[in-house]
Structure formats: C-alpha cells, structure tokens
Design a protein around this motif. Structure first.
Motif, short mmCIF file in Angstrom:
data_model
loop_
_atom_site.label_atom_id
_atom_site.label_comp_id
_atom_site.label_asym_id
_atom_site.label_seq_id
_atom_site.Cartn_x
_atom_site.Cartn_y
_atom_site.Cartn_z
N ARG A 178 -63.85 5.29 31.93
CA ARG A 178 -64.30 5.83 30.64
C ARG A 178 -65.43 4.98 30.06
O ARG A 178 -65.34 4.41 28.99
N TYR A 180 -69.94 3.92 23.51
CA TYR A 180 -69.40 4.21 22.17
C TYR A 180 -69.76 5.62 21.73
O TYR A 180 -68.93 6.35 21.17
N ASN A 199 -66.50 7.19 21.96
CA ASN A 199 -66.07 6.69 20.66
C ASN A 199 -65.11 5.51 20.80
O ASN A 199 -64.11 5.41 20.09
N ARG A 200 -65.43 4.64 21.74
CA ARG A 200 -64.61 3.45 21.91
C ARG A 200 -65.50 2.23 22.06
O ARG A 200 -66.61 2.29 22.57
#
Length: 362
Positions: free
Chosen positions: A22, A226, A230-231
C-alpha cells in the motif's frame, strides 16, 4: 483578476502503486505537472503562508512559524510602519518569476496581477498600491492607470521543461526523465521483483489537490502514498527535523536582542527587539522558497521533498526532454525578489529588485 481557467483546470498523473505494501512506487507525469512542481521554488514564503493558511488541516502545520509571522503582519498596526504600502507589498509578495508562472496550466498562487496607480494631481509618479502617497504633493496615488504588463510568452505549451518529455516523480518528489533504466532502478531499489503486485492508478488533481500536495510536501517524505492511501508512512515526518548549519562569523551588521528565559526550564519566554529585527523578520516573507533552499540553506533544509525538488532542478540538464534553457534553470534555482520593497536589514545575500525602501519603520 487571476486567470480563472488556470484556477479551475484539472490535470491527471499516473501513479504506479505497490498493492501489497500500500505505497506509491512512483508517478509518471508530463510537463504540466512537473512545471507546477518546479514552480514551488518561485513562490515567496509569504505567498505560501497565505495559501496554506486558507486550507486548514489539523494533521499538518506546515510552516507554522511563518504562518504566525504572516498573521502578525496582518494584525500589525499600520501607524507603526513607515508607509501603508510596505504592509500591502509584504502581504502580497511576488518574485520576478510571477508573470512567467501565469502560463502554468494550473495555478495555486492567488496573488492578483499588478495594477498601476497614479496621483490624480501630478500624474508623474506610479505605484502598485492605492495606499501609497505621491512623493511630490503627498496625495494618495489611487487613480488606476490603464496599463497592464503583456503576458510573458514561454514559446510553447510548457513553462519550465520540454513539452515533449515524460518524467518519473518519486514518492519523495525526486524528478527525472522517464526511461526504462530509471524505472527498473527504482523498482529494484524498493525490492520489487514481481510486477504483478503493481497497479496503475490515475490521480486527478485540481487546485485544491495541488495546494494539499504542497502542504504534505512540507511535512512528509511520502507524498503520493499519503494522497492515494491517506496514510502516513511511519518515521517519515520531517517537519520537526533540525538543519545542521555551521556557525560562521561574518562582517554583517549585528542585531541586539534581549531574551527572557524561564529559570526553572530554560525555555524562551519572549524577546525584546528593536525595529531592525522586526523589519528583518517581516521582510523574510518576500523571499522565494528556492532562494531559501539554495542560497541560504545550500540545498539541505531537512524538508526532504522540497530539497528533492530543488536538487532535481539542479541535476537536470538543459535541452530536449529536459529544462528549456539555462535562464529557466537559474530562475528556479535563484528566483529573485520581485518586490519594490526589500529590507536593508537582510544581512544575507539574496537576488532582489533594485528598487528598495529604507525600512518598514519610520
């Protein structure tokens, strides 16, 4: 008004994603995205503070001190300044690259184009601010002059890099021409040997997304990861890093500060300073980001993504499928202050407009 089409434009960037971990391996982009990325170097610090201040995000406090400085100037009583014009110019700074960057397909700089004003009585002096007073009769120069600078012609559809080129942009914003060798080198460096774990995604970006990219680039090392997932990659926040700068004695003028410390903790409470120091602080808002990174911090600001953009420009050749000219390269690496005001208390050397005022304070 600023170019409405450039504000509302959309661009697409293809990102190569590692589905297993991811994360984004790299992005493939044409000149439109790379032009925008490189244009970050031309933005004055005050412009960045203003843009990011309008997009509050509790996750990131990028340039927190500059945000405070900008807000301090906004709230600063004009009666303590030498002219009202100074405040207007520092709140709306522009580099000499401003007109060039108005050719970008997508713009995040919301600084309005220059409008010229003159005194109704004399009509012999001009200003870019309606609050400036005529040096001859003392009246406000608030009559608009029917003149606008012609738009800078960049010679083709691109602004900084060749419009025929395709680029690889890494997760930490290193930019390089797209070649199979560069692609394989990146995959190998990340330990990826099985391409079945990779997936192509299209990332559509408008002005809001580019502003968010700038904010994330000032805070994290893994920008695309990100934006897509969204991490935050653990251990990759760079906002609190300290830059290793050597102390050097110089012949520049010294400023006197009286520092108050809390005895029990040794923490700084506040500083008392003369006008020269405050003048210097507010003038920092007019300095372009590329000048700060290259001239003042020598390419090592500790903000990884911003350093990588600067290094990418520095390492990129001039010619086909690269930067368009040596002048363009210098414009990005040493963007000059395009302000009619620059403080005499700037004790370091930066490129600046030749016209200066004596200082912020009377």
């Amino acid at each position: 008004m600023a170019d409405t089409n450039a504000k509302e434009a959309k661009i697409s960037v293809k990102v190569i994603v590692d589905k297993v971990n991811r994360r984004v391996v790299y992005a493939e982009a044409d000149h439109t995205f790379v032009d925008i990325l490189f244009s970050f170097m031309t933005l004055p610090l005050g412009t960045i503070a203003r843009i990011l201040g309008k997009h509050n995000d509790q996750k990131f406090e990028a340039l927190g001190n500059l945000k405070n400085l900008y807000q301090s100037l906004e709230n600063f009583p004009e009666c303590y300044l030498s002219t009202e014009e100074c405040k207007h110019m520092l709140l709306n700074p522009r580099s000499l690259s401003y007109d060039h960057c108005r050719n970008l397909k997508l713009q995040i700089d919301d600084t309005e184009p220059l409008i010229y004003f003159q005194c109704v009585a004399c009509r012999s002096m001009y200003s870019t601010c309606t609050k400036a007073k005529c040096g001859n009769c003392g009246k406000l120069m608030n009559q608009e002059v029917g003149y606008q600078k012609p738009k800078v012609c960049v010679g083709s559809g691109s602004v900084f890099v060749s419009e025929r080129a395709t680029f690889i942009v890494t997760d930490d914003l290193c930019v390089m021409p797209y070649t199979s060798a560069n692609s394989i080198r990146l995959l190998t460096g990340l330990g990826i040997t099985d391409k079945s774990c990779l997936e192509d995604l299209m990332l559509d970006m408008g002005r809001e997304q580019i502003v968010n990219l700038l904010k994330v680039a000032l805070s994290l090392d893994a920008v695309f990861t990100y934006l897509v997932f969204n991490r935050i990659v653990p251990g990759q926040s760079c906002i609190l890093d300290q830059t290793d700068m050597k102390k050097e004695e110089s012949a520049t003028p010294k400023m006197h500060l009286e520092v108050s410390l809390q005895k029990s903790t040794g923490k700084l409470v506040f500083v008392e300073a003369e006008e020269d120091f405050v003048d210097f602080l507010f003038s920092v808002l007019s300095i372009p980001l590329g000048t700060v990174i290259g001239e003042l911090l020598k390419g090592a600001s500790s903000v990884t993504c911003i350093d990588n953009i600067f290094k990418s420009v520095s390492n990129m050749r001039v010619g086909r499928r690269h930067l368009k000219s040596h002048d363009i390269k210098d414009m990005l690496l040493k963007p000059h202050i395009g302000q009619q005001y620059s403080s005499k208390h700037l004790f370091f050397s930066v490129g600046m407009h030749p016209v200066t005022l004596e200082g912020l304070f009377p």
